[in-house]
Write a protein that holds these residues in place. Sequence first.
Motif, PDB file in Angstrom:
ATOM      1  N   CYS A  99       9.897 -17.715  -4.673  1.00 60.05           N
ATOM      2  CA  CYS A  99      10.120 -16.199  -4.611  1.00 60.05           C
ATOM      3  C   CYS A  99      10.838 -15.339  -5.694  1.00 60.05           C
ATOM      4  O   CYS A  99      10.298 -14.732  -6.032  1.00 60.05           O
ATOM      5  CB  CYS A  99      10.438 -15.300  -3.195  1.00 60.05           C
ATOM      6  SG  CYS A  99       9.603 -15.969  -1.963  1.00 60.05           S
ATOM      7  N   ASN A 155       4.448  -8.535   1.014  1.00 58.63           N
ATOM      8  CA  ASN A 155       5.291  -8.151   0.005  1.00 58.63           C
ATOM      9  C   ASN A 155       5.263  -6.394  -0.226  1.00 58.63           C
ATOM     10  O   ASN A 155       6.315  -5.755  -0.333  1.00 58.63           O
ATOM     11  CB  ASN A 155       5.837  -8.922  -0.669  1.00 58.63           C
ATOM     12  CG  ASN A 155       7.133  -8.511  -1.351  1.00 58.63           C
ATOM     13  OD1 ASN A 155       7.860  -8.784  -1.081  1.00 58.63           O
ATOM     14  ND2 ASN A 155       7.291  -8.457  -2.736  1.00 58.63           N
ATOM     15  N   THR A 193       0.765 -13.173   0.787  1.00 58.31           N
ATOM     16  CA  THR A 193       2.435 -13.214   0.790  1.00 58.31           C
ATOM     17  C   THR A 193       3.063 -12.065  -0.915  1.00 58.31           C
ATOM     18  O   THR A 193       3.121 -11.285  -0.016  1.00 58.31           O
ATOM     19  CB  THR A 193       3.344 -14.413  -0.065  1.00 58.31           C
ATOM     20  OG1 THR A 193       2.503 -14.951   0.931  1.00 58.31           O
ATOM     21  CG2 THR A 193       4.519 -14.218   0.183  1.00 58.31           C
ATOM     22  N   ARG A 194       1.712 -11.686  -1.651  1.00 64.51           N
ATOM     23  CA  ARG A 194       2.347 -10.581  -2.565  1.00 64.51           C
ATOM     24  C   ARG A 194       2.314  -9.209  -1.658  1.00 64.51           C
ATOM     25  O   ARG A 194       2.237  -8.291  -1.987  1.00 64.51           O
ATOM     26  CB  ARG A 194       1.219 -10.803  -3.993  1.00 64.51           C
ATOM     27  CG  ARG A 194       2.259 -11.919  -4.618  1.00 64.51           C
ATOM     28  CD  ARG A 194       1.366 -12.678  -6.004  1.00 64.51           C
ATOM     29  NE  ARG A 194       1.742 -13.294  -6.907  1.00 64.51           N
ATOM     30  CZ  ARG A 194       2.449 -13.457  -7.394  1.00 64.51           C
ATOM     31  NH1 ARG A 194       3.238 -11.792  -7.857  1.00 64.51           N
ATOM     32  NH2 ARG A 194       2.825 -14.283  -8.608  1.00 64.51           N
ATOM     33  N   LYS A 203      10.308  -9.125  -0.488  1.00 63.37           N
ATOM     34  CA  LYS A 203      11.163  -7.976   0.782  1.00 63.37           C
ATOM     35  C   LYS A 203       9.858  -8.825   2.202  1.00 63.37           C
ATOM     36  O   LYS A 203      10.220  -8.333   3.193  1.00 63.37           O
ATOM     37  CB  LYS A 203       9.823  -6.401   1.230  1.00 63.37           C
ATOM     38  CG  LYS A 203      10.747  -5.854   0.078  1.00 63.37           C
ATOM     39  CD  LYS A 203      10.337  -4.387   0.317  1.00 63.37           C
ATOM     40  CE  LYS A 203      10.787  -3.604  -1.426  1.00 63.37           C
ATOM     41  NZ  LYS A 203      11.283  -4.114  -2.400  1.00 63.37           N
ATOM     42  N   VAL A 204      10.004  -9.512   1.669  1.00 62.18           N
ATOM     43  CA  VAL A 204       8.869 -10.360   2.640  1.00 62.18           C
ATOM     44  C   VAL A 204      10.285 -11.495   2.702  1.00 62.18           C
ATOM     45  O   VAL A 204      10.444 -12.217   1.744  1.00 62.18           O
ATOM     46  CB  VAL A 204       8.063 -11.210   2.490  1.00 62.18           C
ATOM     47  CG1 VAL A 204       7.712 -12.239   3.403  1.00 62.18           C
ATOM     48  CG2 VAL A 204       7.172 -10.267   2.474  1.00 62.18           C
ATOM     49  N   ILE A 235       8.893 -12.024  -5.016  1.00 61.16           N
ATOM     50  CA  ILE A 235       8.954 -12.021  -3.576  1.00 61.16           C
ATOM     51  C   ILE A 235      10.590 -11.179  -3.316  1.00 61.16           C
ATOM     52  O   ILE A 235      11.653 -12.283  -3.264  1.00 61.16           O
ATOM     53  CB  ILE A 235       8.585 -12.937  -3.236  1.00 61.16           C
ATOM     54  CG1 ILE A 235       7.330 -13.244  -2.840  1.00 61.16           C
ATOM     55  CG2 ILE A 235       8.242 -12.172  -1.752  1.00 61.16           C
ATOM     56  CD1 ILE A 235       6.106 -11.895  -3.677  1.00 61.16           C
TER      57      ILE A 235
END
Length: 166
Positions: A94, A68, A64-65, A101-102, A99
């Motif tokens: 998040c 992002n 996820t990072r 942008k995701v 986080i």
Amino acid sequence: MANITFKGNPVTILGKELKVGDVAPDFSVLANDLSPFTVENIKGNVTIISVVPSLDTGVCDAQTRRFNEEAASLDGVSVLTISVDLPFAQKRWCGAAGIDKVQTLSDHRDLSFGKAYGLVIEELRLLARAVFVINQQGEVAYVEYVSEATNHPDYEAALAAAKQLA
């Protein structure tokens, strides 16, 4: 169906495996504010859908990072992360991870996304790791079902597919 293992052990995957060219199936998941999110929300956009078992694990956190970080340079591409974590936990994670942008989405309620995209690990009630790229016409343009759920996906291939469409 894809042969998927979790920590080296075979697992039963529920749902239909998607192929490039398939129409992206409808689904209903929850945004962090508990509002519904469906395939209609991504129509007309290039979208990377990153699927993880749980944000609270090392590989899922890293995946996820990574998306992002990459999202900042992906003009015209939306990035979603879907897991069965509760929306409240996703929002907390998040915030703690920075986080921004995701968009994280929760499939905890009825596994609608997991069933539609062939990702439900029956024995664990988690989603298998996968990455999809959906084009502006709502078709699957890239798909990777990660064969070992604790391994990373092929980030470069997914990103290249999305950039080619944007």
